[in-house]
Design a protein around this motif. Structure first.
Motif, PDB file in Angstrom:
ATOM      1  N   ASN A  39       9.491  19.848 151.508  1.00 13.46           N
ATOM      2  CA  ASN A  39       7.321  19.690 151.821  1.00 13.46           C
ATOM      3  C   ASN A  39       7.439  19.640 153.017  1.00 13.46           C
ATOM      4  O   ASN A  39       7.108  19.980 154.058  1.00 13.46           O
ATOM      5  CB  ASN A  39       7.842  17.919 151.777  1.00 13.46           C
ATOM      6  CG  ASN A  39       6.699  17.773 151.389  1.00 13.46           C
ATOM      7  OD1 ASN A  39       5.708  17.886 150.156  1.00 13.46           O
ATOM      8  ND2 ASN A  39       5.674  16.587 151.955  1.00 13.46           N
TER       9      ASN A  39
ATOM     10  N   SER B  43      -6.961  19.882 147.859  1.00 12.41           N
ATOM     11  CA  SER B  43      -6.643  19.713 149.737  1.00 12.41           C
ATOM     12  C   SER B  43      -8.455  18.916 149.839  1.00 12.41           C
ATOM     13  O   SER B  43      -8.721  18.711 149.363  1.00 12.41           O
ATOM     14  CB  SER B  43      -7.035  21.390 149.742  1.00 12.41           C
ATOM     15  OG  SER B  43      -7.752  21.380 149.377  1.00 12.41           O
TER      16      SER B  43
ATOM     17  N   ARG C  53       1.134  24.149 149.737  1.00 15.44           N
ATOM     18  CA  ARG C  53       2.697  24.342 149.539  1.00 15.44           C
ATOM     19  C   ARG C  53       4.266  25.242 149.339  1.00 15.44           C
ATOM     20  O   ARG C  53       2.964  26.181 149.259  1.00 15.44           O
ATOM     21  CB  ARG C  53       2.880  23.778 148.044  1.00 15.44           C
ATOM     22  CG  ARG C  53       2.168  22.547 147.937  1.00 15.44           C
ATOM     23  CD  ARG C  53       2.260  21.594 146.541  1.00 15.44           C
ATOM     24  NE  ARG C  53       3.426  21.665 145.848  1.00 15.44           N
ATOM     25  CZ  ARG C  53       3.495  21.698 145.233  1.00 15.44           C
ATOM     26  NH1 ARG C  53       3.425  22.902 144.439  1.00 15.44           N
ATOM     27  NH2 ARG C  53       4.870  20.806 144.531  1.00 15.44           N
TER      28      ARG C  53
ATOM     29  N   HIS D 203      -1.076  13.642 151.168  1.00 13.87           N
ATOM     30  CA  HIS D 203      -0.131  13.801 151.601  1.00 13.87           C
ATOM     31  C   HIS D 203       0.092  13.861 152.668  1.00 13.87           C
ATOM     32  O   HIS D 203       0.703  14.425 153.162  1.00 13.87           O
ATOM     33  CB  HIS D 203       0.048  15.192 150.172  1.00 13.87           C
ATOM     34  CG  HIS D 203      -1.665  16.040 151.678  1.00 13.87           C
ATOM     35  ND1 HIS D 203      -1.877  16.696 150.255  1.00 13.87           N
ATOM     36  CD2 HIS D 203      -1.883  16.227 152.676  1.00 13.87           C
ATOM     37  CE1 HIS D 203      -2.538  17.595 151.025  1.00 13.87           C
ATOM     38  NE2 HIS D 203      -2.452  16.938 152.853  1.00 13.87           N
TER      39      HIS D 203
ATOM     40  N   ALA E 184       3.356  15.532 156.812  1.00  2.00           N
ATOM     41  CA  ALA E 184       3.377  15.643 155.785  1.00  2.00           C
ATOM     42  C   ALA E 184       4.945  14.494 154.822  1.00  2.00           C
ATOM     43  O   ALA E 184       5.505  15.082 155.079  1.00  2.00           O
ATOM     44  CB  ALA E 184       3.235  17.093 154.909  1.00  2.00           C
ATOM     45  N   ASN E 185       3.988  13.489 155.504  1.00  2.00           N
ATOM     46  CA  ASN E 185       5.548  12.449 154.975  1.00  2.00           C
ATOM     47  C   ASN E 185       5.912  12.431 153.549  1.00  2.00           C
ATOM     48  O   ASN E 185       5.322  12.095 152.071  1.00  2.00           O
ATOM     49  CB  ASN E 185       5.203  11.278 155.849  1.00  2.00           C
ATOM     50  CG  ASN E 185       4.192  10.321 155.436  1.00  2.00           C
ATOM     51  OD1 ASN E 185       3.891  10.453 153.630  1.00  2.00           O
ATOM     52  ND2 ASN E 185       3.885   9.282 156.486  1.00  2.00           N
ATOM     53  N   ALA E 186       6.830  13.021 153.128  1.00  2.00           N
ATOM     54  CA  ALA E 186       7.393  12.754 151.685  1.00  2.00           C
ATOM     55  C   ALA E 186       8.374  11.885 151.900  1.00  2.00           C
ATOM     56  O   ALA E 186       8.862  10.811 152.836  1.00  2.00           O
ATOM     57  CB  ALA E 186       8.633  13.494 151.732  1.00  2.00           C
TER      58      ALA E 186
ATOM     59  N   SER F  59       9.396  21.157 146.817  1.00  2.00           N
ATOM     60  CA  SER F  59       9.087  19.332 147.079  1.00  2.00           C
ATOM     61  C   SER F  59       9.799  18.887 148.167  1.00  2.00           C
ATOM     62  O   SER F  59       9.701  17.630 149.210  1.00  2.00           O
ATOM     63  CB  SER F  59       8.692  18.513 145.775  1.00  2.00           C
ATOM     64  OG  SER F  59       8.453  17.822 146.318  1.00  2.00           O
TER      65      SER F  59
ATOM     66  N   VAL G 168       5.299  22.770 155.681  1.00  2.00           N
ATOM     67  CA  VAL G 168       2.576  23.067 155.196  1.00  2.00           C
ATOM     68  C   VAL G 168       2.993  24.620 155.618  1.00  2.00           C
ATOM     69  O   VAL G 168       2.298  24.209 156.937  1.00  2.00           O
ATOM     70  CB  VAL G 168       2.480  22.258 156.182  1.00  2.00           C
ATOM     71  CG1 VAL G 168       1.128  22.318 155.024  1.00  2.00           C
ATOM     72  CG2 VAL G 168       2.700  20.714 155.352  1.00  2.00           C
TER      73      VAL G 168
ATOM     74  N   GLY H 142       7.727   9.896 146.269  1.00  2.00           N
ATOM     75  CA  GLY H 142       6.841  11.003 146.007  1.00  2.00           C
ATOM     76  C   GLY H 142       8.032  12.110 145.220  1.00  2.00           C
ATOM     77  O   GLY H 142       7.080  12.836 144.809  1.00  2.00           O
TER      78      GLY H 142
ATOM     79  N   ASN I 149       4.149  13.182 148.516  1.00  2.00           N
ATOM     80  CA  ASN I 149       4.999  14.705 148.683  1.00  2.00           C
ATOM     81  C   ASN I 149       3.741  15.571 148.070  1.00  2.00           C
ATOM     82  O   ASN I 149       2.617  15.555 147.606  1.00  2.00           O
ATOM     83  CB  ASN I 149       6.128  14.880 147.544  1.00  2.00           C
ATOM     84  CG  ASN I 149       7.744  14.506 148.104  1.00  2.00           C
ATOM     85  OD1 ASN I 149       7.021  12.941 148.457  1.00  2.00           O
ATOM     86  ND2 ASN I 149       8.260  15.054 148.756  1.00  2.00           N
ATOM     87  N   MET I 150       3.636  16.331 149.236  1.00  2.00           N
ATOM     88  CA  MET I 150       2.762  17.647 149.297  1.00  2.00           C
ATOM     89  C   MET I 150       2.684  18.421 147.361  1.00  2.00           C
ATOM     90  O   MET I 150       3.394  18.552 147.135  1.00  2.00           O
ATOM     91  CB  MET I 150       3.077  18.668 149.629  1.00  2.00           C
ATOM     92  CG  MET I 150       2.769  19.117 151.142  1.00  2.00           C
ATOM     93  SD  MET I 150       0.828  18.891 151.376  1.00  2.00           S
ATOM     94  CE  MET I 150       0.471  20.706 151.095  1.00  2.00           C
TER      95      MET I 150
ATOM     96  N   ALA J 243      -7.879  26.236 151.096  1.00  2.00           N
ATOM     97  CA  ALA J 243      -7.155  25.325 151.223  1.00  2.00           C
ATOM     98  C   ALA J 243      -6.689  25.814 152.994  1.00  2.00           C
ATOM     99  O   ALA J 243      -6.711  26.617 153.537  1.00  2.00           O
ATOM    100  CB  ALA J 243      -6.581  24.114 150.792  1.00  2.00           C
TER     101      ALA J 243
ATOM    102  N   LEU K  71       3.618   8.552 152.169  1.00  2.00           N
ATOM    103  CA  LEU K  71       4.401   8.997 151.852  1.00  2.00           C
ATOM    104  C   LEU K  71       4.550   9.662 149.768  1.00  2.00           C
ATOM    105  O   LEU K  71       5.401   9.754 149.646  1.00  2.00           O
ATOM    106  CB  LEU K  71       5.382   7.515 151.452  1.00  2.00           C
ATOM    107  CG  LEU K  71       5.812   6.965 152.396  1.00  2.00           C
ATOM    108  CD1 LEU K  71       6.093   5.402 152.536  1.00  2.00           C
ATOM    109  CD2 LEU K  71       6.627   7.545 153.296  1.00  2.00           C
TER     110      LEU K  71
ATOM    111  N   LEU L 293      13.538   7.611 151.680  1.00  2.00           N
ATOM    112  CA  LEU L 293      13.544   8.722 151.851  1.00  2.00           C
ATOM    113  C   LEU L 293      15.716   8.762 152.867  1.00  2.00           C
ATOM    114  O   LEU L 293      15.348   9.953 152.893  1.00  2.00           O
ATOM    115  CB  LEU L 293      13.279   9.399 153.111  1.00  2.00           C
ATOM    116  CG  LEU L 293      13.252  10.579 152.548  1.00  2.00           C
ATOM    117  CD1 LEU L 293      13.218  10.975 151.424  1.00  2.00           C
ATOM    118  CD2 LEU L 293      12.417  12.041 153.149  1.00  2.00           C
TER     119      LEU L 293
END
Lengths: 490, 490
Positions: free
Chosen positions: A111, B157, A364, B310, B94-96, A108, A113, B100, B316-317, A360, B314, A13
């Motif tokens: 990102n 989810s 997002r 997600h 939540a690793n972007a 996105s 939550v 992703g 994204n959600m 859930a 890596l 990233l």
């Protein structure tokens, strides 16, 4: 390997390559829009085509963006049904916009939550604000808004919205009845034109399929749900010892765009104490225009209402708005204690934890998307967008009516036109119109879908893809006429 | 108005402005990543802060992207909890990644809705292919793969995956029992460490809360579910005339990263004919590394398994992978006839219609995202990513162990470290460690969360945000020591 930077540290990233590669993809997507009319609307591929083109296992080493985009061009695009094509007239459109796309990118990219307030206060608060904005645009009573006594939440789909409200109604009823076995006595009501996901949702929450009433509609009520039939069905069920639970009315049915009589249905729901939900997935968007708002008259009698901004409101997938009069009931049903979620903001009872408003835990930051769609267009342009689609549908309707070989099959209210090629004999209608759709769709020049209304096979022409202009509607009609001519000569 | 082009036609998806504005947002997001360490990890805002800054109603006229981005900077960013911050150590990350994000852009740009094969063949086929790729990376038995006898699907989810499999197990059981009232006799089993969404899912599908068994775990089994307890609970329930339905085991619990003994639990599930689901939401990702794959031993006994790409992969959600051994059962439960969906491909029985594998009808082209994540990194880098996070967690664990004022509170298996500041008296532990977390979090320099294990309040340090490096872990530890020192002096 492209993912390894100069000093050989894996940095997935890293801002410089993030920028370069993202801009490459932006150019790719822009080119796709530029060339979208050159693709057959429905991909001309056979089942299993893609597995012949892609490896059976994941690569061990990284591949370049160029290789990946080449495969998107060579293998993915040919197998797409191009929902953003101006010649897409099937189902209901999923109309994308630059604004919706920008919102998706921010969602996105950030990102976050936002399952509860503390996990990203802005995500929760913007969602509440934008749900009030949207609710006010639809002139919903304040009983559905945070500025009144209700509130709204963004789901991914109508089915999810219905699952959550059905479960809430179910739990409330079972608590009152005091016997959990009575779940099998609960009955839900809708019409045979109600979206099939309503039946799916009812099944998911444990309502037996035998307790699902899909009341027959007919041309005499323009395929809308008859209040008399609802009342009769409720009375019958009560006599059989069953417990009427939930009534779903639709504003803009999938089949023909019919509108159920909300006021009368709402009064019946109130009389028999049913949960009353309004599914305005498609036509809800139109109700931001004053001239269409009357289709929501009676909404004040509902317990909940949902509409999909991702259908006709220029909001890229996915975005379903759900408003509810008594959010507390939803939270009672959907919240489960969890130590890991405990925090002082929640315990202060001054914040919303949206995890308790949906299925859930994860969610997002979709509110950002709807917020940008509304701001970047403004209500004026959004109304213009709805009206111009409806104008195109009116023109298409006029074309159908002008040609005596065709006939309209349902009242057009919004931008969906239901028609057919008149068969010589009624029992040939289904085959003839099936062939007509196949001929149109397999040409690659347009894509439509069908339904069956009161046993009659009907072609649906849903106008409203973002890129559709008058000329596409003209071309579609010429194509239909040409294919029909060919079929009638057979 | 910016949305109106020169010739005054409203064109919300015009390629030139799409490109320009999208690139502006790319630069905005890249700057956000560049500056992300300058924000307090957890936004320092009070409930209701945002409504004081934004209008109460939607704008009538369009606003410019510049105005909108200014508001994002001024009003949204300060209220975010920055999940992409390298100093985010709460919940699970939540690793972007760039990959992703590129996948999300393509998904949103193409904006196709692949609910069935015909509505976008490539979307369905790529999803099946990438689910097999992912399954093979995890060395799942072929009974879970399309190339074998099973198959996989992407959900949003874990809760959705569990709702769908629970409803499937429920329907199968009720069909066998032949009495729909027996829904209230069905019992589901998990541990007190199982994610709370499992209980929520059970409630959603109509299993009474009294039939939810959250079996107690303890430090003696390292907070894993004891097979003996499961067997005893099943026997008890059978004696009471109840019907054991579904057992959920976890690989990497949210509380402490515990792993339930799959082999023994699977054998019990098989003996008593329960549906056996494995929730590998968090630690599933680690199992792509050969040295961690043993945590999935016994998976061959499961009926379904899910993991969240997600979280730690890596991606994204949102992106939850679900594999199922008998997709037909899922489809039997979740498919509803709909005329509008009828098409010859479906009727040929040679294609997958993913609408029957999930809750909603609508679905995004998420497979594109996972496909690009896998290709752009390659298995080698993905393993490296997992391993480097675990190495950082090991180092953090060593730091905790070196300082006698602290103690480890659970075995560390992955990149989650559970520890606490030793209280002088046991009954002060909760308050002391709560204060320590508050001190760390309110500094804005890091963000952690807590849990309770066997009644003991524990600090969780979950390492794995994409941008986290050794130096951030060192800084975190220094910060914790500093705040602890202050608390111990009080």
């Amino acid at each position: 390997m492209s993912s390894l930077s100069a000093n050989n540290i894996f940095s997935p990233l890293e801002p410089e390559s993030f920028t370069d590669e993202s801009k490459t993809v932006i150019d790719f997507i822009a080119d796709y829009y530029r060339n979208i009319e050159t693709y057959p609307v429905q991909g001309n591929v056979k089942p299993g085509y893609l597995s012949a083109q892609l490896p059976k296992t994941a690569p061990y080493c990284s591949e370049s963006l160029e290789e990946i985009l080449k495969d998107v061009t060579d293998s993915i695009l040919p197998g797409l049904t191009h929902w953003q094509s101006p010649n897409f007239f099937a189902y209901f459109q999923a109309n994308a916009s630059t604004a919706g796309f920008l919102g998706e990118m921010l969602c996105s990219g950030l990102n976050v939550v936002g399952f509860n307030w503390i996990s990203s206060p802005a995500a929760t608060e913007l969602e509440s604000i934008v749900m009030d904005w949207m609710g006010k645009m639809l002139k919903l009573p304040s009983s559905f808004l945070f500025c009144g006594t209700g509130g709204g939440v963004l789901h991914g789909s109508t089915c999810e919205a219905v699952v959550c409200t059905l479960a809430t109604a179910r739990d409330k009823a079972l608590e009152k009845l005091g016997v959990c076995e009575y779940i099998t006595k609960l009955v839900v009501y809708a019409s045979d034109q109600t979206h099939f996901t309503f039946q799916k949702a009812a099944k998911l929450v444990g309502i037996p399929s035998s307790n699902f009433r899909a009341l027959t509609t007919s041309v005499s009520t323009e395929f809308s749900l008859s209040p008399e039939k609802v009342r009769a069905a409720i009375e019958d069920d009560i006599k059989s010892g069953l417990v009427p639970l939930y009534l779903c009315a639709t504003v803009g049915t999938t089949g023909s765009g019919a509108v159920d009589p909300l006021q009368e249905l709402g009064e019946i729901a109130r009389e028999y104490k049913l949960w009353f939900h309004i599914d305005a997935a498609y036509a809800g968007s139109a109700c931001v225009c004053p001239e269409f708002r009357h289709y929501l008259d009676g909404v004040e009698l509902a317990d909940s209402i949902s509409m999909n901004a991702h259908k006709w409101f220029l909001t890229n997938m996915d975005c379903c708005c759900l408003w509810i009069k008594q959010p507390k009931l939803l939270v009672d049903s959907l919240s489960i204690h969890s130590e890991i979620m405990r925090n002082s903001a929640t315990e202060s009872n001054t914040v919303i934890d949206y995890k308790d408003w949906q299925i859930a835990l994860s969610r997002r930051f979709k509110a950002l998307k709807l917020w940008i769609v509304i701001r970047k267009h403004g209500l004026a342009n959004l109304m213009h967008h709805i009206r111009s689609d409806i104008e195109m549908a009116k023109r298409f309707e006029a074309l159908v009516r002008e040609d005596k070989r065709f006939e309209m099959m349902a009242t057009r209210r919004f931008a969906l036109v239901c028609f057919r090629l008149k068969p010589k004999r009624e029992d040939e209608g289904s085959e003839l119109n099936g062939k007509l759709i196949d001929a149109v769709n397999s040409s690659g020049k347009a894509f439509m879908s069908h339904t069956v209304l009161s046993g009659v096979y009907v072609i649906r022409c849903a106008i409203g893809s973002t890129l559709t202009e008058d000329r596409h509607v003209n071309e579609l009609w010429k194509l239909i006429q040409e294919k029909a001519q060919f079929l009638l000569l057979e």
